[in-house]
Write a protein that holds these residues in place. Structure first.
Motif, PDB file in Angstrom:
ATOM      1  N   VAL A 232       0.747  -1.145  -0.169  1.00 32.63           N
ATOM      2  CA  VAL A 232      -0.328   0.088   0.171  1.00 32.63           C
ATOM      3  C   VAL A 232       0.316   2.038  -0.039  1.00 32.63           C
ATOM      4  O   VAL A 232       0.371   2.328  -0.700  1.00 32.63           O
ATOM      5  N   LEU A 233       2.232   1.256   1.142  1.00 31.57           N
ATOM      6  CA  LEU A 233       2.271   2.564   0.780  1.00 31.57           C
ATOM      7  C   LEU A 233       3.390   2.453  -0.193  1.00 31.57           C
ATOM      8  O   LEU A 233       3.412   3.784  -0.588  1.00 31.57           O
ATOM      9  N   ASN A 234       4.032   1.532  -1.350  1.00 32.87           N
ATOM     10  CA  ASN A 234       4.752   1.717  -2.260  1.00 32.87           C
ATOM     11  C   ASN A 234       3.626   2.660  -3.863  1.00 32.87           C
ATOM     12  O   ASN A 234       3.449   3.332  -4.340  1.00 32.87           O
ATOM     13  N   LYS A 235       2.448   1.621  -3.165  1.00 31.57           N
ATOM     14  CA  LYS A 235       1.622   2.141  -4.343  1.00 31.57           C
ATOM     15  C   LYS A 235       1.463   3.711  -4.243  1.00 31.57           C
ATOM     16  O   LYS A 235       0.742   4.246  -5.527  1.00 31.57           O
ATOM     17  N   VAL A 236       1.345   4.494  -3.086  1.00 32.44           N
ATOM     18  CA  VAL A 236       0.469   5.756  -2.550  1.00 32.44           C
ATOM     19  C   VAL A 236       2.304   6.543  -3.415  1.00 32.44           C
ATOM     20  O   VAL A 236       1.726   7.529  -3.614  1.00 32.44           O
ATOM     21  N   SER A 237       2.991   5.848  -2.399  1.00 35.46           N
ATOM     22  CA  SER A 237       4.763   7.419  -3.101  1.00 35.46           C
ATOM     23  C   SER A 237       4.190   6.507  -4.200  1.00 35.46           C
ATOM     24  O   SER A 237       4.302   8.234  -4.994  1.00 35.46           O
ATOM     25  N   ALA A 238       4.505   5.890  -5.119  1.00 38.33           N
ATOM     26  CA  ALA A 238       4.246   5.936  -6.553  1.00 38.33           C
ATOM     27  C   ALA A 238       2.896   7.363  -7.115  1.00 38.33           C
ATOM     28  O   ALA A 238       3.418   8.070  -8.169  1.00 38.33           O
ATOM     29  N   GLY A 239       1.914   6.614  -6.776  1.00 39.01           N
ATOM     30  CA  GLY A 239       1.369   7.681  -6.976  1.00 39.01           C
ATOM     31  C   GLY A 239       0.663   9.419  -6.620  1.00 39.01           C
ATOM     32  O   GLY A 239       0.487   9.571  -7.649  1.00 39.01           O
ATOM     33  N   LEU A 240       1.237   9.803  -6.266  1.00 35.78           N
ATOM     34  CA  LEU A 240       2.325  10.570  -5.638  1.00 35.78           C
ATOM     35  C   LEU A 240       3.188  11.222  -6.603  1.00 35.78           C
ATOM     36  O   LEU A 240       2.638  12.918  -6.501  1.00 35.78           O
ATOM     37  N   THR A 241       3.796  10.387  -7.417  1.00 39.04           N
ATOM     38  CA  THR A 241       4.208  11.088  -8.383  1.00 39.04           C
ATOM     39  C   THR A 241       3.147  11.653  -9.385  1.00 39.04           C
ATOM     40  O   THR A 241       4.472  12.714 -10.070  1.00 39.04           O
ATOM     41  N   ASN A 242       2.414  11.374  -9.592  1.00 39.11           N
ATOM     42  CA  ASN A 242       2.172  12.129 -10.391  1.00 39.11           C
ATOM     43  C   ASN A 242       0.904  13.436 -10.525  1.00 39.11           C
ATOM     44  O   ASN A 242       0.188  13.657 -11.477  1.00 39.11           O
ATOM     45  N   VAL A 243       0.778  13.509  -9.226  1.00 37.25           N
ATOM     46  CA  VAL A 243       0.495  14.660  -8.914  1.00 37.25           C
ATOM     47  C   VAL A 243       1.300  15.936  -8.046  1.00 37.25           C
ATOM     48  O   VAL A 243       0.745  16.640  -7.953  1.00 37.25           O
ATOM     49  N   VAL A 244       2.264  15.287  -7.700  1.00 34.63           N
ATOM     50  CA  VAL A 244       3.599  16.375  -6.938  1.00 34.63           C
ATOM     51  C   VAL A 244       3.830  16.557  -7.717  1.00 34.63           C
ATOM     52  O   VAL A 244       4.217  16.480  -8.993  1.00 34.63           O
ATOM     53  N   PRO A 245       4.752  17.632  -8.099  1.00 37.01           N
ATOM     54  CA  PRO A 245       5.509  18.406  -8.939  1.00 37.01           C
ATOM     55  C   PRO A 245       7.327  17.964  -8.961  1.00 37.01           C
ATOM     56  O   PRO A 245       7.638  17.914  -7.757  1.00 37.01           O
ATOM     57  N   LYS A 246       6.941  17.883 -10.197  1.00 38.32           N
ATOM     58  CA  LYS A 246       8.461  16.604 -10.555  1.00 38.32           C
ATOM     59  C   LYS A 246       9.567  17.363  -9.276  1.00 38.32           C
ATOM     60  O   LYS A 246      10.247  16.696  -9.596  1.00 38.32           O
ATOM     61  N   PRO A 247       9.865  18.863  -9.670  1.00 40.26           N
ATOM     62  CA  PRO A 247      11.030  19.081  -8.589  1.00 40.26           C
ATOM     63  C   PRO A 247      10.396  18.717  -7.127  1.00 40.26           C
ATOM     64  O   PRO A 247      12.478  18.729  -6.818  1.00 40.26           O
ATOM     65  N   LEU A 248       9.805  18.576  -6.730  1.00 36.24           N
ATOM     66  CA  LEU A 248       9.263  18.586  -5.438  1.00 36.24           C
ATOM     67  C   LEU A 248       9.672  16.925  -5.048  1.00 36.24           C
ATOM     68  O   LEU A 248      10.424  16.467  -4.276  1.00 36.24           O
TER      69      LEU A 248
END
Length: 261
Positions: A232-248
């Motif tokens: 679950v944690l891995n899914k969430v962290s990977a999913g956040l890369t689609n919505v969080v700006p790449k520099p962050l």
């Protein structure tokens, strides 16, 4: 009996995948560098699961390795190969300009070139089977740039993109392609990558076991999924890369990995 071929089969996730397939009734073709570890695994498969396992001890970073594996596989499975698992790979931790270039190129040969070469060579065998499956083992690092694991993450991003593109090309065929992207797993990855004990201790807090990753990966493979991230944690962290700006995202990743350099 259906036959599956696994690279990087002697330890970690590869070993767990081999045992999982043997439990499901597959005979195995096991490829890795360590002959002793492969032989021990083959004996375990025979004893515990009553399946056969042929082994090929080979340095897969060599340019002609894929051709040698393909020739061997064609001899072992002339009627067709049911499963190909491209699992062999490793990482190198450190700043790009400080790491040895030859070692980084060897890593790319294993992580990137070998899966492409082997898939190309073995697709005819996979098409001979009633149903063929390809599982490419990438990483959650495929979903973002990771400073201090820069080349490793890039190689896994390639493998993810390659898997999805090939899957589409084969959508009307009998061959299905899945990409498995584990997060931190309790393997020898950290030691091989040259990570320090402090960073490994951080990773160990959220690590899955190889058996957990392998079981989830095989279920995703036979369910015909395009890609799968276990945990679950891995899914969430990977999913956040689609919505969080790449520099962050890159700043967060650097904060995790670079602080221990």
């Amino acid at each position: 009996m259906p036959i599956a071929l696994i690279t990087g089969a002697s330890r970690g996730i590869g070993r767990a995948l081999a045992l999982g397939l043997a439990q499901r009734g597959y005979d195995l073709l096991l490829v890795a560098r360590s002959a002793d570890q492969l032989q021990a695994l083959a004996q375990e498969i025979k004893t515990q699961h009553q399946r056969t396992a042929e082994v090929l001890a080979l340095d897969l970073t060599q340019p002609d390795a894929a051709a040698e594996v393909a020739t061997w596989a064609a001899h072992q499975a002339p009627e067709g190969l049911a499963v190909l698992i491209n699992n062999a790979g490793y990482g190198l931790w450190g700043r790009f300009e400080k790491l040895n270039l030859e070692e980084q190129l060897n890593m790319l040969q294993l992580n990137l070139n070998l899966p492409v070469q082997l898939t190309y060579a073995l697709l005819p065998l996979l098409r001979r089977a009633a149903k063929g499956y390809i599982l490419n083992v990438a990483s959650t690092a495929a979903y973002q740039a990771v400073p201090s694991l820069t080349v490793y993450a890039a190689s896994k991003a390639f493998l993810l993109s390659f898997s999805r593109g090939l899957r589409y090309e084969l959508k009307d065929s009998t061959v299905s392609v899945t990409c498995l992207s584990p997060g931190a797993t309790a393997t020898d990855f950290g030691n091989r990558a040259g990570m320090g004990s402090e960073l490994q201790a951080v990773a160990n807090k959220v690590s899955m076991t190889p058996s957990q990753v392998a079981d989830a990966g095989l279920k995703a493979l036979f369910a015909g999924k395009a890609e799968f991230i276990p945990g679950v944690l891995n899914k969430v962290s990977a999913g956040l890369t689609n919505v969080v700006p790449k520099p962050l995202v890159e700043k967060i990743a650097a904060g995790i990995y670079e602080k221990y350099l």
